[in-house]
Design an enzyme around this catalytic site. Sequence first.
Site, short mmCIF file in Angstrom:
data_model
loop_
_atom_site.label_atom_id
_atom_site.label_comp_id
_atom_site.label_asym_id
_atom_site.label_seq_id
_atom_site.Cartn_x
_atom_site.Cartn_y
_atom_site.Cartn_z
N HIS A 8 39.79 43.59 39.62
CA HIS A 8 39.85 44.24 38.30
C HIS A 8 41.17 45.03 38.21
O HIS A 8 41.79 45.32 39.25
CB HIS A 8 38.66 45.18 38.12
CG HIS A 8 37.39 44.44 37.82
ND1 HIS A 8 36.16 44.89 38.23
CD2 HIS A 8 37.15 43.30 37.14
CE1 HIS A 8 35.23 44.06 37.81
NE2 HIS A 8 35.81 43.08 37.16
N LYS A 12 43.87 46.04 41.42
CA LYS A 12 44.89 45.04 41.75
C LYS A 12 45.85 45.53 42.83
O LYS A 12 46.18 44.78 43.75
CB LYS A 12 45.65 44.60 40.50
CG LYS A 12 44.81 43.74 39.56
CD LYS A 12 45.65 43.15 38.46
CE LYS A 12 44.84 42.51 37.36
NZ LYS A 12 43.69 41.74 37.73
N THR A 34 42.48 34.63 40.21
CA THR A 34 42.57 34.73 38.75
C THR A 34 44.01 35.10 38.41
O THR A 34 44.77 35.56 39.27
CB THR A 34 41.56 35.78 38.23
OG1 THR A 34 41.70 36.98 38.98
CG2 THR A 34 40.13 35.26 38.33
N GLY A 35 44.39 34.87 37.16
CA GLY A 35 45.76 34.91 36.67
C GLY A 35 46.71 35.96 37.19
O GLY A 35 47.56 35.70 38.06
N THR A 36 46.63 37.16 36.67
CA THR A 36 47.58 38.21 37.01
C THR A 36 47.45 38.61 38.48
O THR A 36 48.46 38.86 39.15
CB THR A 36 47.36 39.45 36.12
OG1 THR A 36 47.43 39.04 34.75
CG2 THR A 36 48.41 40.51 36.37
N THR A 37 46.24 38.65 38.98
CA THR A 37 46.02 39.01 40.38
C THR A 37 46.78 38.04 41.29
O THR A 37 47.49 38.45 42.21
CB THR A 37 44.52 39.01 40.73
OG1 THR A 37 43.86 39.94 39.87
CG2 THR A 37 44.28 39.39 42.17
N SER A 54 42.98 34.34 33.65
CA SER A 54 42.54 35.69 33.99
C SER A 54 41.02 35.74 33.87
O SER A 54 40.41 34.88 33.22
CB SER A 54 43.20 36.72 33.07
OG SER A 54 42.69 36.60 31.76
N GLY A 55 40.42 36.73 34.49
CA GLY A 55 38.95 36.84 34.49
C GLY A 55 38.33 36.79 33.10
O GLY A 55 37.46 35.96 32.85
N ASP A 60 36.98 33.82 36.16
CA ASP A 60 35.79 34.05 36.98
C ASP A 60 34.87 32.84 36.93
O ASP A 60 34.29 32.44 37.94
CB ASP A 60 35.02 35.28 36.49
CG ASP A 60 35.81 36.58 36.62
OD1 ASP A 60 36.73 36.64 37.45
OD2 ASP A 60 35.49 37.53 35.88
N ASP A 80 35.95 47.14 40.12
CA ASP A 80 36.06 48.53 39.71
C ASP A 80 34.70 48.94 39.15
O ASP A 80 34.39 48.63 37.99
CB ASP A 80 37.15 48.69 38.65
CG ASP A 80 37.27 50.11 38.13
OD1 ASP A 80 36.56 51.01 38.65
OD2 ASP A 80 38.06 50.33 37.20
N HIS A 87 33.89 41.41 30.38
CA HIS A 87 33.35 40.13 30.86
C HIS A 87 32.34 40.36 31.99
O HIS A 87 32.18 39.52 32.86
CB HIS A 87 34.49 39.20 31.29
CG HIS A 87 35.31 39.73 32.43
ND1 HIS A 87 36.11 40.84 32.33
CD2 HIS A 87 35.44 39.29 33.70
CE1 HIS A 87 36.69 41.06 33.50
NE2 HIS A 87 36.30 40.14 34.34
N ASP A 90 30.08 37.57 33.22
CA ASP A 90 30.75 36.58 34.06
C ASP A 90 30.86 37.08 35.50
O ASP A 90 30.69 36.32 36.46
CB ASP A 90 32.15 36.26 33.53
CG ASP A 90 32.14 35.66 32.14
OD1 ASP A 90 31.11 35.03 31.78
OD2 ASP A 90 33.13 35.82 31.42
N ARG A 96 26.17 36.40 41.62
CA ARG A 96 24.90 35.69 41.81
C ARG A 96 25.14 34.34 42.45
O ARG A 96 24.41 33.93 43.37
CB ARG A 96 24.17 35.52 40.46
CG ARG A 96 22.79 34.87 40.59
CD ARG A 96 22.12 34.69 39.24
NE ARG A 96 22.86 33.81 38.36
CZ ARG A 96 22.85 32.48 38.43
NH1 ARG A 96 22.14 31.86 39.35
NH2 ARG A 96 23.55 31.76 37.58
#
Length: 139
Positions: A8, A12, A34-37, A54-55, A60, A80, A87, A90, A96
């Site tokens: 999150h 990051k 995921t994208g930016t991460t 991105s999430g 996700d 976080d 989201h 998600d 889960r």
Amino acid sequence: MKIALIAHDKKKNDLVQFSTAYTSILEQHELFATGTTGLRISEATGLQIHRFQSGPLGGDQEIGAMIANNQMDMVIFFRDPLTAQPHEPDVSALIRLCDVYSVPLATNMGTAEVLIHGLEKGFFSWREIIRERQEGGNQ
């Protein structure tokens, strides 16, 4: 091993620091993020990372689909817990799926360190056996 790296926004920097500290272990595996991460980790470490959306835009869910198809072996997701996420359904679904498919999941630095040291020592070879059995059954 296939490893997903997710964080999150407020986490990051922590995941970038974690990835920097454990670059020598992570570089031996196939990484997804995921994208930016993924971009931030790649820029900081030079690691090759397959980046999804991105999430909030579906990243996700893309990782969740890999888990459901037994194509992901570990998830490191620095969440976080103090900030509402748009989201969140998600995120809950991803967690889960890790439980349903017995995919090791770390949601914080402490657990991530335990998993990364176990990975380094070969404690997750059982994931390869599961994947081989599934692939053998699908032929």
